[in-house]
Design a protein around this motif. Sequence first.
Motif, PDB file in Angstrom:
ATOM      1  N   PHE A   6      46.190  33.372  20.135  1.00 50.37           N
ATOM      2  CA  PHE A   6      44.727  33.424  20.174  1.00 50.37           C
ATOM      3  C   PHE A   6      44.147  32.197  20.857  1.00 50.37           C
ATOM      4  N   ASN A   7      44.668  31.018  20.550  1.00 52.86           N
ATOM      5  CA  ASN A   7      44.110  29.799  21.117  1.00 52.86           C
ATOM      6  C   ASN A   7      44.288  29.726  22.632  1.00 52.86           C
ATOM      7  N   ILE A   8      45.419  30.213  23.128  1.00 50.48           N
ATOM      8  CA  ILE A   8      45.617  30.243  24.567  1.00 50.48           C
ATOM      9  C   ILE A   8      44.593  31.186  25.218  1.00 50.48           C
ATOM     10  N   LEU A   9      44.434  32.366  24.636  1.00 47.40           N
ATOM     11  CA  LEU A   9      43.487  33.343  25.183  1.00 47.40           C
ATOM     12  C   LEU A   9      42.052  32.828  25.101  1.00 47.40           C
ATOM     13  N   ASN A  10      41.726  32.193  23.979  1.00 47.10           N
ATOM     14  CA  ASN A  10      40.365  31.683  23.833  1.00 47.10           C
ATOM     15  C   ASN A  10      40.092  30.514  24.780  1.00 47.10           C
ATOM     16  N   GLY A  11      41.080  29.645  24.954  1.00 47.18           N
ATOM     17  CA  GLY A  11      40.919  28.558  25.917  1.00 47.18           C
ATOM     18  C   GLY A  11      40.677  29.107  27.315  1.00 47.18           C
ATOM     19  N   PHE A  12      41.421  30.159  27.658  1.00 46.57           N
ATOM     20  CA  PHE A  12      41.222  30.811  28.950  1.00 46.57           C
ATOM     21  C   PHE A  12      39.817  31.389  29.065  1.00 46.57           C
ATOM     22  N   ILE A  13      39.365  32.097  28.027  1.00 46.31           N
ATOM     23  CA  ILE A  13      38.049  32.733  28.060  1.00 46.31           C
ATOM     24  C   ILE A  13      36.944  31.704  28.277  1.00 46.31           C
ATOM     25  N   GLN A  14      36.950  30.651  27.471  1.00 43.51           N
ATOM     26  CA  GLN A  14      35.873  29.662  27.559  1.00 43.51           C
ATOM     27  C   GLN A  14      35.931  28.892  28.879  1.00 43.51           C
ATOM     28  N   GLY A  15      37.139  28.477  29.280  1.00 38.98           N
ATOM     29  CA  GLY A  15      37.273  27.714  30.510  1.00 38.98           C
ATOM     30  C   GLY A  15      37.010  28.549  31.750  1.00 38.98           C
TER      31      GLY A  15
END
Length: 284
Positions: A144-153
């Motif tokens: 989840f954190n990898i995907l969320n970092g991608f989404i926000q960035g």
Amino acid sequence: MFFSIFVCYDFDYLKRNKLNINFIYCDMIEISPRCFDIFLLIMSGIAAIVFVVLYFLKAGYGIFRSNRWGVAIDNKIAWALMEAPVFIVMTMLWWNSERQFETVPLVIFIFFQLHYFQRSFIFPFLMKGKSRMPVTVMLMGVVFNILNGFIQGEWLFYLAPDNRYTVSWLTTPQFIIGTLVFFTGMAINLHSDNVIRHLRKPGDTRHYLPDKGLYSRVTSANYFGEIVEWTGFAILTWSTAGVVFAWWTFANLVPRADAIYHRYRDEFGEQRMGRRKRIFPYIY
């Protein structure tokens, strides 16, 4: 772009060539706005499923630690490994962006990274005791954190319109209100974590009902702070990406707060619980 997940092509030319195929093809190169919107929709749908499932399945870490979740590792290491990927992904996206030193994206980036620096490299090593976290739970958090970092960035540094986050954004109601909400939530979260850490003396393994700060109103004040924090982030970025993150935070933490409430009620009794709510003061 250095870090990316999808690129979408709309094969209209197949129609022009009399082939009755019209579809979206995604590969692992980069992402188009259309694919990004689809990705956000999928993530929102998954969050809705998670929200329902977690009312019936207790994630096996912390107070609900269970051997049924498989091999476990030291809690401090697990938290660091789980949270650090989002900090790293966001840094990679920022570093390789042409918006690297634009004022507003940089300010928002710093806000985001403040939370995750603390969460990745400070919070885990302030923990007391010898708790362990199942590797399966840690890996789900990593994904989840990898995907969320991608989404926000991806939104902040690549997909947001060029005229969205100009310097004038700093004086908009969205940014001002969102920033106040964000740091209020962060303060609640940090204070609540500190209360939890000091419930026990060294060597004590008993459970206690926290009652300082917002814990006098809810049993999961730390989760309340985190929801407030990321709601503020959604407001200050005024973005769908931010809303999806806030929704995921809600979907993950509200059911867990409900489970903690019932655990405390069973352990300490109705009278000791008083008029505390689960996560939202005076509401739920």
